[in-house]
Design a protein around this motif. Structure first.
Motif, PDB file in Angstrom:
ATOM      1  N   THR A   1      71.330  14.682  63.676  1.00 15.69           N
ATOM      2  CA  THR A   1      72.578  15.044  62.978  1.00 15.69           C
ATOM      3  C   THR A   1      73.181  13.914  62.143  1.00 15.69           C
ATOM      4  OG1 THR A   1      73.835  14.495  64.982  1.00 15.69           O
ATOM      5  CG2 THR A   1      73.185  16.801  64.679  1.00 15.69           C
ATOM      6  N   GLU A   2      72.920  12.644  62.553  1.00 14.17           N
ATOM      7  CA  GLU A   2      73.604  11.529  61.883  1.00 14.17           C
ATOM      8  C   GLU A   2      72.700  10.638  61.038  1.00 14.17           C
ATOM      9  OE1 GLU A   2      76.031   9.278  64.555  1.00 14.17           O
ATOM     10  OE2 GLU A   2      76.748  11.076  65.632  1.00 14.17           O
ATOM     11  N   ALA A   3      71.398  10.634  61.319  1.00 12.44           N
ATOM     12  CA  ALA A   3      70.502   9.739  60.577  1.00 12.44           C
ATOM     13  C   ALA A   3      70.131  10.335  59.224  1.00 12.44           C
ATOM     14  CB  ALA A   3      69.244   9.475  61.394  1.00 12.44           C
ATOM     15  N   ARG A   4      70.567   9.661  58.182  1.00 15.27           N
ATOM     16  CA  ARG A   4      70.257  10.100  56.810  1.00 15.27           C
ATOM     17  C   ARG A   4      69.307   9.126  56.106  1.00 15.27           C
ATOM     18  NH1 ARG A   4      71.371  13.935  58.678  1.00 15.27           N
ATOM     19  NH2 ARG A   4      73.182  15.310  58.456  1.00 15.27           N
ATOM     20  N   GLY A   5      68.928   8.102  56.804  1.00 16.30           N
ATOM     21  CA  GLY A   5      67.997   7.106  56.281  1.00 16.30           C
ATOM     22  C   GLY A   5      67.528   6.220  57.421  1.00 16.30           C
ATOM     23  N   LEU A   6      66.571   5.340  57.147  1.00 11.56           N
ATOM     24  CA  LEU A   6      66.027   4.471  58.200  1.00 11.56           C
ATOM     25  C   LEU A   6      67.066   3.490  58.738  1.00 11.56           C
ATOM     26  CD1 LEU A   6      62.385   3.590  57.082  1.00 11.56           C
ATOM     27  CD2 LEU A   6      63.122   5.016  58.988  1.00 11.56           C
ATOM     28  N   ASP A   7      68.004   3.085  57.885  1.00 10.82           N
ATOM     29  CA  ASP A   7      69.065   2.183  58.351  1.00 10.82           C
ATOM     30  C   ASP A   7      69.889   2.850  59.446  1.00 10.82           C
ATOM     31  OD1 ASP A   7      68.263   0.249  56.609  1.00 10.82           O
ATOM     32  OD2 ASP A   7      69.824   0.631  55.105  1.00 10.82           O
ATOM     33  N   ASP A   8      70.111   4.154  59.300  1.00  7.90           N
ATOM     34  CA  ASP A   8      70.861   4.897  60.318  1.00  7.90           C
ATOM     35  C   ASP A   8      70.068   4.967  61.621  1.00  7.90           C
ATOM     36  OD1 ASP A   8      72.932   5.417  58.517  1.00  7.90           O
ATOM     37  OD2 ASP A   8      72.011   7.270  57.819  1.00  7.90           O
ATOM     38  N   VAL A   9      68.758   5.162  61.504  1.00 13.72           N
ATOM     39  CA  VAL A   9      67.901   5.227  62.697  1.00 13.72           C
ATOM     40  C   VAL A   9      67.994   3.907  63.464  1.00 13.72           C
ATOM     41  CG1 VAL A   9      65.516   5.391  63.540  1.00 13.72           C
ATOM     42  CG2 VAL A   9      66.285   6.893  61.686  1.00 13.72           C
ATOM     43  N   VAL A  10      67.869   2.802  62.733  1.00 10.74           N
ATOM     44  CA  VAL A  10      67.938   1.476  63.355  1.00 10.74           C
ATOM     45  C   VAL A  10      69.302   1.253  63.999  1.00 10.74           C
ATOM     46  CG1 VAL A  10      67.892  -1.015  62.900  1.00 10.74           C
ATOM     47  CG2 VAL A  10      66.211   0.490  61.815  1.00 10.74           C
ATOM     48  N   LYS A  11      70.364   1.653  63.301  1.00 14.33           N
ATOM     49  CA  LYS A  11      71.723   1.460  63.827  1.00 14.33           C
ATOM     50  C   LYS A  11      71.928   2.255  65.113  1.00 14.33           C
ATOM     51  CE  LYS A  11      76.610   1.728  62.503  1.00 14.33           C
ATOM     52  NZ  LYS A  11      77.029   2.399  63.733  1.00 14.33           N
ATOM     53  N   ILE A  12      71.489   3.508  65.134  1.00  6.14           N
ATOM     54  CA  ILE A  12      71.647   4.355  66.323  1.00  6.14           C
ATOM     55  C   ILE A  12      70.876   3.766  67.505  1.00  6.14           C
ATOM     56  CG2 ILE A  12      71.043   6.623  67.314  1.00  6.14           C
ATOM     57  CD1 ILE A  12      71.671   7.784  64.472  1.00  6.14           C
ATOM     58  N   LEU A  13      69.681   3.277  67.246  1.00  2.56           N
ATOM     59  CA  LEU A  13      68.882   2.697  68.324  1.00  2.56           C
ATOM     60  C   LEU A  13      69.426   1.340  68.768  1.00  2.56           C
ATOM     61  CD1 LEU A  13      65.252   3.634  67.227  1.00  2.56           C
ATOM     62  CD2 LEU A  13      66.687   4.737  68.939  1.00  2.56           C
ATOM     63  N   ASN A  14      70.018   0.585  67.833  1.00  9.87           N
ATOM     64  CA  ASN A  14      70.614  -0.697  68.202  1.00  9.87           C
ATOM     65  C   ASN A  14      71.842  -0.505  69.085  1.00  9.87           C
ATOM     66  OD1 ASN A  14      68.787  -2.373  66.974  1.00  9.87           O
ATOM     67  ND2 ASN A  14      69.977  -2.651  65.100  1.00  9.87           N
ATOM     68  N   ASP A  15      72.483   0.643  68.959  1.00  4.21           N
ATOM     69  CA  ASP A  15      73.674   0.928  69.764  1.00  4.21           C
ATOM     70  C   ASP A  15      73.349   1.075  71.245  1.00  4.21           C
ATOM     71  OD1 ASP A  15      75.329   0.823  67.602  1.00  4.21           O
ATOM     72  OD2 ASP A  15      75.427   2.974  67.268  1.00  4.21           O
ATOM     73  N   VAL A  16      72.068   1.279  71.571  1.00  6.60           N
ATOM     74  CA  VAL A  16      71.703   1.427  72.986  1.00  6.60           C
ATOM     75  C   VAL A  16      71.579   0.070  73.675  1.00  6.60           C
ATOM     76  CG1 VAL A  16      70.383   3.514  72.429  1.00  6.60           C
ATOM     77  CG2 VAL A  16      69.154   1.367  72.743  1.00  6.60           C
TER      78      VAL A  16
END
Length: 447
Positions: free
Chosen positions: A403-418
């Motif tokens: 729902t929130e990842a619109r690019g690879l930067d978003d993917v990295v950010k979401i995973l970094n939040d863990v």
């Protein structure tokens, strides 16, 4: 009254283990460990000793389930790891293990001395962070390096019986292997200076130099891999848990037997690439919608997961929790023939063919048993549990990624939040569930 006490004990959240790995007071942003030492769940020293016969033979099956359920008490963690990583055969006696330990300590001393003769800072209680050689073999006369080399030589002379040490001069080097090794020494030093610096343990210069020594000797020992960034994160726990430097080296060497393929680079491929391909295959089977979404964002190569696989979640968990995660993984993957596999691969292969009942043995880890049961059904070789751990993290964040990842930067950010927020036990449980699901779907696909 007694029943109330038992109920209270059962609900006891356990004692925190952070005190065993003290954090520097100024490092206030370090996440607290979720691992707790729990009576009746964590493998205690008493339960560990009780698993040995009077001659020293280990019934490791008595410990694997407990390690998976509650981890290992920090006071015995180092010696238990030596078995989980295949340093010793559980079917060996105490006397046999002591012979092996002494042989390895002698072997390490020889390796270290060989390295010291090539570069005298090795074993001096110091380490370097500046380059010492060019790719053409010409020495780099960095003042700091020269100062460390001179101090190391003087210290060696002061403790030498003869009062003199081998002459060492910064001269042109022609041996390609020596050049490659010397090129890695300053990078090892830079990484050592950054590794687990929040821990009080590394306020001691001797501990930093011990980490540098082990990694430098390993770089010479493993000529195919040498040294790659990330290896300091894997080695650091070994010197914290094992007092003897040689014991820590061989424990690290056994861990690298599992992981060295991730660090092998060629002109055409990166070592960890095969694991990333495995992760893509697993995600495609268990969560095709997420895989399709990641692929659409340009992340179908799963490069965003490199760090998790390379250093086994060291950055995603607190120090204490990462150790807990590792020992759970190794207990789940444990094969009692691991020592033999490393010492005599051909004999281990023959023995594996003969032993069909091993898949039911309690001496085998739960994850490994599942792989053994599935051996005749699967077309591919079994995958390591680390792949399923990463897959479980992705699965857990699937809705957010979709729902929130619109690019690879978003993917990295979401995973970094863990980072610092993952639960090791939950991650292992999730990995086991995904493993069973994957095996079932993969088996149906190949029918």
């Amino acid at each position: 009254m007694a029943s109330l006490d038992i109920t209270k004990m059962w609900r006891d959240p356990g004692a925190p283990a952070d005190s065993f790995y003290q954090v520097r007071p100024e490092c206030t942003d370090v996440p607290k460990s979720k691992f707790r030492i729990k009576n009746g769940k964590t493998l205690s020293e008493r339960k560990w000793r009780a698993a040995f016969s009077p001659e020293g033979y280990l019934d490791i099956g008595k410990t694997l389930g407990r390690i998976h359920r509650g981890g290992i008490h920090p006071s015995i963690r180092g010696e238990v790891w030596e078995f989980l990583l295949g340093c010793y055969d559980p079917k060996s006696s105490q006397a046999e293990r002591e012979d092996i330990r002494q042989q390895r300590r002698t072997q390490y001393a020889i390796l270290k001395e060989e390295c010291r003769t090539m570069f005298p800072v090795i074993g001096s209680g110091r380490y370097i962070t500046a380059p010492v050689i060019t790719e053409d073999g010409d020495p780099i006369l960095d003042p700091l390096v020269l100062q460390e080399a001179k101090a190391a030589k003087e210290a060696k002379e002061a403790t030498s019986v003869t009062g003199a040490s081998d002459d060492y001069e910064m001269v042109k080097e022609d041996d390609k292997r020596v050049i490659e090794w010397k090129l890695s020494l300053h990078q090892i030093g830079l990484d050592v200076a950054r590794t687990d610096r929040s821990l009080v343990f590394y306020e001691n210069q001797e501990n930093l130099s011990k980490l540098w020594d082990i990694l430098s000797v390993y770089a010479w020992f493993d000529k195919d891999v040498n040294y790659c960034q990330g290896m300091s994160d894997l080695c650091s726990p070994m010197i914290i848990l094992l007092d003897d430097e040689a014991d820590a080296f061989w424990c690290f060497e056994r861990l690298m037997r599992r992981l060295r393929g991730n660090f092998r680079y060629t002109e055409s491929s990166v070592g960890v690439e095969s694991q990333l391909n495995n992760l893509a295959s697993v995600t495609q089977v268990i969560d095709p919608k997420l895989h399709q979404h990641l692929d659409k964002l340009g992340g179908g190569d799963y490069l965003f997961a490199v760090r998790m696989l390379m250093v086994l979640f060291r950055r995603e968990f607190s120090f204490c929790d990462s150790l807990y995660l590792w020992e759970m993984m190794w207990a789940l993957e444990y094969d009692p023939d691991l020592f033999l596999t490393y010492e005599d691969p051909e004999l281990a292969a023959d023995k594996s063919e003969e032993s069909k009942s091993k898949a039911k043995s309690r001496q085998v880890g739960k994850f490994e048993r599942e792989n053994m049961k599935n051996a005749g059904k699967a077309a591919e070789a079994p995958l390591p549990i680390s792949v399923f751990l990463v897959a479980s993290v992705l699965k857990d964040k699937s809705d957010k990624l979709l729902t929130e990842a619109r690019g690879l930067d978003d993917v990295v950010k979401i995973l970094n939040d863990v980072n610092g927020n993952l639960d090791a036990k939950k991650a292992c449980t999730g990995a086991m569930k995904l493993h069973r699901k994957y095996l079932k779907k993969a088996a149906n696909t190949h029918r």
